[in-house]
Write an enzyme that holds these catalytic residues in place. Structure first.
Site, mmCIF file in Angstrom:
data_model
loop_
_atom_site.group_PDB
_atom_site.id
_atom_site.type_symbol
_atom_site.label_atom_id
_atom_site.label_comp_id
_atom_site.label_asym_id
_atom_site.label_seq_id
_atom_site.Cartn_x
_atom_site.Cartn_y
_atom_site.Cartn_z
ATOM 1 C CD1 TRP A 18 -2.432 -1.626 -0.218
ATOM 2 C CD2 TRP A 18 -2.968 -1.599 1.957
ATOM 3 N NE1 TRP A 18 -3.475 -2.502 -0.021
ATOM 4 C CE2 TRP A 18 -3.830 -2.499 1.298
ATOM 5 C CE3 TRP A 18 -3.125 -1.412 3.347
ATOM 6 C CZ2 TRP A 18 -4.823 -3.221 1.972
ATOM 7 C CZ3 TRP A 18 -4.117 -2.128 4.022
ATOM 8 C CH2 TRP A 18 -4.956 -3.021 3.334
ATOM 9 C CD GLU A 21 7.908 -5.258 -6.877
ATOM 10 O OE1 GLU A 21 6.701 -5.504 -6.876
ATOM 11 O OE2 GLU A 21 8.391 -4.203 -6.439
ATOM 12 C CG HIS A 73 9.599 -1.429 -3.313
ATOM 13 N ND1 HIS A 73 9.604 -0.357 -4.177
ATOM 14 C CD2 HIS A 73 8.536 -2.188 -3.674
ATOM 15 C CE1 HIS A 73 8.578 -0.466 -5.005
ATOM 16 N NE2 HIS A 73 7.912 -1.573 -4.723
HETATM 17 P P1 PGA Z 1 2.278 -1.647 -8.880
HETATM 18 O O1 PGA Z 1 3.319 -1.683 -7.660
HETATM 19 O O2 PGA Z 1 1.462 -2.909 -8.816
HETATM 20 O O3 PGA Z 1 1.476 -0.417 -8.648
HETATM 21 O O4 PGA Z 1 3.104 -1.580 -10.132
HETATM 22 C C1 PGA Z 1 4.030 -2.846 -7.378
HETATM 23 C C2 PGA Z 1 5.133 -2.558 -6.388
HETATM 24 O O5 PGA Z 1 5.773 -1.516 -6.478
HETATM 25 O O6 PGA Z 1 5.384 -3.362 -5.476
#
Ligand code: PGA
Length: 258
Positions: free
Chosen positions: A7, A165, A93
């Site tokens: 979130w 990611e 992240h």
């Molecule tokens: P998103 O974010 O689904 O809005 O691309 C994913 C994340 O940054 O973990």
């Protein structure tokens, strides 16, 4: 299958609680064999923890510090997160690497501290657009994983989640470049081999799971979760609407590998 809602810093405490309560009310529609983790901001953790009691949803944090206590002004202890009811913590992240200059070494220290506190780290790795264009994806993934995981001992009762990611595919809101399943499969194979290299083949599936994150929504989730290497997704924007987040889980379940 794992579904982790990130979130970010998108809601205040009141909005976060409203969303949590709506999600708890819709929990009956969540498919079986599904682990659902919500990761609100630090300030919302205590309230969300309370409203998750008795539900099948679990709690995660978006980061932690690398020490359990001490003179570290403004930092958040992994042990305190555990005490607040967190089971998971997102680490490394790309938004933290990008905006706060977080390094692989710092992520490594945080990951060890998280494991020591009894948290399950969700380690985010992924190349940015220039690295992808420069054909450095493999190198970046291996460097980030080795940097974070080298020397980490994973006991048989400890878990680790690695989230692929790709930075260029995050928060695109449906526009911009979208990661193709082929590309995600390729990256997850690199991650898989690095996990085997670091922890042995037995750790895969049992202790270590690979998930995908980056503009996941109900329409595209199945493309990713159907991949044989994938055991879940990390969802940002689409997790801010309870019906959409539940739809993500249902769509993944319909195309389930079993
Ligand atoms: P998103 O974010 O689904 O809005 O691309 C994913 C994340 O940054 O973990």
């Amino acid at each position: 299958m794992l579904f982790i809602a990130n979130w970010k810093m998108k809601m205040n405490v009141t909005e976060t609680l409203t969303l949590t309560q709506a999600l708890v009310r819709q929990a009956r529609q969540i498919p079986p064999d599904t682990e659902v983790i919500v990761c609100p901001s630090y300030l919302s953790l205590a309230a969300v923890s309370k409203s998750l009691k008795g539900s099948r949803l679990q709690l995660g944090a978006q980061d932690c510090f690398w020490e359990q206590s001490g003179a570290f002004t403004g930092e958040i202890s992994p042990r305190d997160l555990r005490e607040q009811g967190c089971q998971f913590v997102i680490l490394g992240h790309s938004e933290r690497r990008q905006h706060l200059g977080e390094t692989d070494e710092q992520v490594h220290r945080k990951l060890e501290a998280a494991l020591n506190a009894g948290l399950i780290p969700v380690l985010c790795v992924g190349e940015d657009y220039a690295e992808r264009a420069g054909h450095q994806k493999d190198y970046v993934l291996i460097r980030q994983m080795q940097g974070a995981l080298q020397g980490v001992a994973l006991a048989s009762d400890q878990r680790l989640v690695v989230a692929y990611e790709p930075v260029w595919a995050i928060s695109t809101g449906g526009v911009g470049i979208v990661a193709t399943p082929e590309e995600v499969l390729y990256a997850s194979e690199v991650i898989r081999h690095t996990i085997i290299d670091l922890f042995g083949a037995a750790a895969l599936g049992r202790n270590a799971q690979i998930i995908y994150g980056g503009s996941v929504n109900p329409a595209n989730v199945a493309e990713f979760t159907a991949l044989k290497t994938m055991q879940g997704v990390l969802v940002g924007a689409a997790s801010l609407n309870p019906a959409e987040f539940v739809a993500v889980m249902q769509a993944a379940n319909r195309s389930s590998k079993q």
